[in-house]
Design an enzyme around this catalytic site. Structure first.
Site, PDB file in Angstrom:
ATOM      1  N   ARG A 148      54.595  42.560  35.489  1.00 38.93           N
ATOM      2  CA  ARG A 148      55.263  43.670  36.150  1.00 38.93           C
ATOM      3  C   ARG A 148      56.614  43.902  35.482  1.00 38.93           C
ATOM      4  NH1 ARG A 148      51.116  45.353  37.757  1.00 38.93           N
ATOM      5  NH2 ARG A 148      50.366  45.451  39.892  1.00 38.93           N
ATOM      6  N   HIS A 169      51.402  51.307  31.140  1.00 31.95           N
ATOM      7  CA  HIS A 169      50.732  50.543  32.195  1.00 31.95           C
ATOM      8  C   HIS A 169      49.211  50.758  32.146  1.00 31.95           C
ATOM      9  CE1 HIS A 169      51.319  48.641  36.423  1.00 31.95           C
ATOM     10  NE2 HIS A 169      50.117  48.339  35.945  1.00 31.95           N
TER      11      HIS A 169
HETATM   12  P1  NDP Z   1      46.458  35.447  40.251  1.00 30.28           P
HETATM   13  O1  NDP Z   1      46.971  35.441  41.638  1.00 30.28           O
HETATM   14  O2  NDP Z   1      45.032  35.094  40.020  1.00 30.28           O
HETATM   15  O3  NDP Z   1      47.319  34.419  39.353  1.00 30.28           O
HETATM   16  C1  NDP Z   1      48.705  34.376  39.410  1.00 30.28           C
HETATM   17  C2  NDP Z   1      49.192  33.221  38.540  1.00 30.28           C
HETATM   18  O4  NDP Z   1      50.622  33.281  38.494  1.00 30.28           O
HETATM   19  C3  NDP Z   1      48.806  31.846  39.092  1.00 30.28           C
HETATM   20  O5  NDP Z   1      48.477  30.962  38.047  1.00 30.28           O
HETATM   21  C4  NDP Z   1      50.110  31.406  39.786  1.00 30.28           C
HETATM   22  O6  NDP Z   1      50.297  30.001  39.854  1.00 30.28           O
HETATM   23  C5  NDP Z   1      51.142  31.999  38.856  1.00 30.28           C
HETATM   24  N1  NDP Z   1      52.405  32.132  39.567  1.00 30.28           N
HETATM   25  C6  NDP Z   1      52.708  32.904  40.634  1.00 30.28           C
HETATM   26  N2  NDP Z   1      53.976  32.710  41.036  1.00 30.28           N
HETATM   27  C7  NDP Z   1      54.487  31.786  40.193  1.00 30.28           C
HETATM   28  C8  NDP Z   1      55.740  31.150  40.106  1.00 30.28           C
HETATM   29  N3  NDP Z   1      56.733  31.419  40.962  1.00 30.28           N
HETATM   30  N4  NDP Z   1      55.931  30.238  39.143  1.00 30.28           N
HETATM   31  C9  NDP Z   1      54.939  29.923  38.272  1.00 30.28           C
HETATM   32  N5  NDP Z   1      53.705  30.506  38.302  1.00 30.28           N
HETATM   33  C10 NDP Z   1      53.488  31.413  39.255  1.00 30.28           C
HETATM   34  O7  NDP Z   1      46.802  36.866  39.649  1.00 30.28           O
HETATM   35  P2  NDP Z   1      46.011  37.689  38.533  1.00 30.28           P
HETATM   36  O8  NDP Z   1      45.829  36.816  37.355  1.00 30.28           O
HETATM   37  O9  NDP Z   1      44.820  38.338  39.122  1.00 30.28           O
HETATM   38  O10 NDP Z   1      47.075  38.858  38.217  1.00 30.28           O
HETATM   39  C11 NDP Z   1      48.364  38.565  37.752  1.00 30.28           C
HETATM   40  C12 NDP Z   1      49.224  39.811  37.687  1.00 30.28           C
HETATM   41  O11 NDP Z   1      48.887  40.614  36.555  1.00 30.28           O
HETATM   42  C13 NDP Z   1      49.116  40.801  38.847  1.00 30.28           C
HETATM   43  O12 NDP Z   1      49.785  40.336  39.990  1.00 30.28           O
HETATM   44  C14 NDP Z   1      49.736  42.063  38.252  1.00 30.28           C
HETATM   45  O13 NDP Z   1      51.130  42.023  38.452  1.00 30.28           O
HETATM   46  C15 NDP Z   1      49.435  41.921  36.762  1.00 30.28           C
HETATM   47  N6  NDP Z   1      48.461  42.938  36.332  1.00 30.28           N
HETATM   48  C16 NDP Z   1      48.868  43.915  35.463  1.00 30.28           C
HETATM   49  C17 NDP Z   1      47.978  44.852  34.999  1.00 30.28           C
HETATM   50  C18 NDP Z   1      48.368  45.846  33.963  1.00 30.28           C
HETATM   51  O14 NDP Z   1      47.618  46.799  33.720  1.00 30.28           O
HETATM   52  N7  NDP Z   1      49.486  45.680  33.285  1.00 30.28           N
HETATM   53  C19 NDP Z   1      46.583  44.894  35.477  1.00 30.28           C
HETATM   54  C20 NDP Z   1      46.253  43.798  36.347  1.00 30.28           C
HETATM   55  C21 NDP Z   1      47.165  42.873  36.767  1.00 30.28           C
HETATM   56  P3  NDP Z   1      49.321  29.074  40.734  1.00 30.28           P
HETATM   57  O15 NDP Z   1      48.045  28.967  39.901  1.00 30.28           O
HETATM   58  O16 NDP Z   1      50.038  27.776  40.813  1.00 30.28           O
HETATM   59  O17 NDP Z   1      49.117  29.779  42.044  1.00 30.28           O
HETATM   60  C1  OXD Z   2      46.945  45.907  38.649  1.00 31.31           C
HETATM   61  C2  OXD Z   2      47.562  46.883  37.790  1.00 31.31           C
HETATM   62  O1  OXD Z   2      47.671  45.196  39.328  1.00 31.31           O
HETATM   63  O2  OXD Z   2      46.896  47.850  37.404  1.00 31.31           O
HETATM   64  O3  OXD Z   2      45.702  45.813  38.660  1.00 31.31           O
HETATM   65  O4  OXD Z   2      48.728  46.751  37.414  1.00 31.31           O
END
Ligand code: NDP
Ligand code: OXD
Length: 309
Positions: A224, A272
């Site tokens: 993000r 994005h």
């Molecule tokens: P998940 O919830 O599956 O994974 C999140 C990961 O981030 C986990 O490994 C988690 O750790 C880690 N995490 C969260 N908070 C912290 C922290 N404070 N410190 C260290 N690690 C942390 O999410 P997704 O993989 O499904 O998606 C991730 C993000 O990707 C979305 O939230 C979105 O913002 C972004 N995204 C962007 C897109 C784009 O088009 N640019 C499209 C899709 C998603 P733990 O394993 O320990 O819980």
């Molecule tokens: C998502 C995104 O979170 O599109 O899937 O950013």
């Protein structure tokens, strides 16, 4: 009973058509055409107007149109007790992985350097590391970050991942917790951020983080925009600490026309689009959860409101 969709795109009719094939008995409405609000049991949303979800008295689940849910938690008036469900879609994960691999390989194989040389008609080899010598850091090893890390291991890179809680993935060194962040950054020559936006991850890519990384490192942000302090990145380019960045997400979207990032030679800007939710695959995830709710079961992929993801 009905589902209300709120989208920023023109893909509403496409979703309607996919729902008609998958759950033909569900009435599909597109915001702002809410109809009778007491008939709405499900909301499928991207950046819902604040207060909209709370105003729906029969709501049983809130489905995010994306993997991220920060756009839902931004609403200070969310209804209590209604589960918020993130999108987990293999097609979306694949697109994110493609984007991360594409830009990792671009930086690893010095594509920006050769493109600059081409503009000057310079025929010169640049030093090239082997993949096994290139240290990649993936911030977040969840659904998407885990897939990204596994794909990069497949290329032979030396991959590490940073998480909140310990996580085991074959071939990936894990650094868990805030106190391991500096050590993780210190070894990451190419850093890929795929973290959810929470109060813990806001501004995490700042001057301190860049200073901890090896000199001349690269940054890929597909998490993000508010995780990256753009002015600190521009300063890190100036000092040579960071050599390049591929940015898909920004503090303000669309990226304002006067942003220096647009024309910076070290930056690749995309609007994005690292992944674009495709209704053909995503509808299955939402429909399966609606079937579960109808059968009296809990939906899967509910997010934890305390963690914010
Ligand atoms: P998940 O919830 O599956 O994974 C999140 C990961 O981030 C986990 O490994 C988690 O750790 C880690 N995490 C969260 N908070 C912290 C922290 N404070 N410190 C260290 N690690 C942390 O999410 P997704 O993989 O499904 O998606 C991730 C993000 O990707 C979305 O939230 C979105 O913002 C972004 N995204 C962007 C897109 C784009 O088009 N640019 C499209 C899709 C998603 P733990 O394993 O320990 O819980
Ligand atoms: C998502 C995104 O979170 O599109 O899937 O950013």
């Amino acid at each position: 009973m009905a589902l209300l969709m709120k989208t920023d795109t023109d893909r509403g009719p496409w979703w309607r058509a996919e729902f008609a094939k998958t759950l033909p008995d569900l009435e599909f409405r597109i915001y702002p055409a809410t109809g009778k609000i007491e008939e709405i049991e499900y909301a499928l949303v991207w950046k819902p107007p604040h207060g909209l979800l709370k105003s729906l008295p029969s709501l049983r689940a809130i489905f995010s149109l994306g993997a991220g849910v920060d756009h839902v938690f931004a609403d200070p008036q969310l209804p209590e007790g209604v589960p918020i469900v993130r999108l987990v879609d293999p097609q979306l994960t694949r697109q994110m992985t493609e984007y991360a691999v594409l830009h990792t390989l671009r930086f690893h194989r010095q594509a920006p350097g050769y493109e600059a040389q081409q503009r000057e008609r310079v025929w010169r080899e640049l030093p090239q590391k082997q993949t096994a010598e290139r240290r990649i850091g993936v911030m977040g090893l969840g659904e998407i970050g885990g897939a990204v890390a596994r794909a990069l291991v497949g290329f032979g890179f030396e991959v590490a991942g940073w998480t909140r809680s310990p996580k085991a993935i074959d071939g990936v060194e894990n650094f868990a917790g805030r106190d391991r962040l500096q050590a993780f950054l210190a070894r990451s020559e190419i850093l890929i951020c795929v973290l959810p936006l929470t109060s813990d991850t806001i501004d995490i890519l700042d001057a301190r983080a860049f200073a901890a990384m090896p000199r001349g490192a690269f940054v890929i942000n597909i998490g993000r925009g508010r995780q990256l302090v753009e002015t600190d990145l521009l300063a890190a380019f100036m000092s040579g600490q960071i050599a390049g960045a591929a940015l898909d997400v920004f503090r303000t979207e669309p990226l304002p026309a006067d942003s220096p990032l647009w024309s910076h030679p070290a930056v690749t800007v995309t609007p994005h689009v690292a992944a674009m939710t495709d209704p053909r695959s995503a509808v299955q995830q939402v429909a399966d959860n609606i079937r579960r709710i109808r059968a009296g079961q809990k939906p899967i992929n509910i997010v934890d409101p305390r963690a914010g993801y």
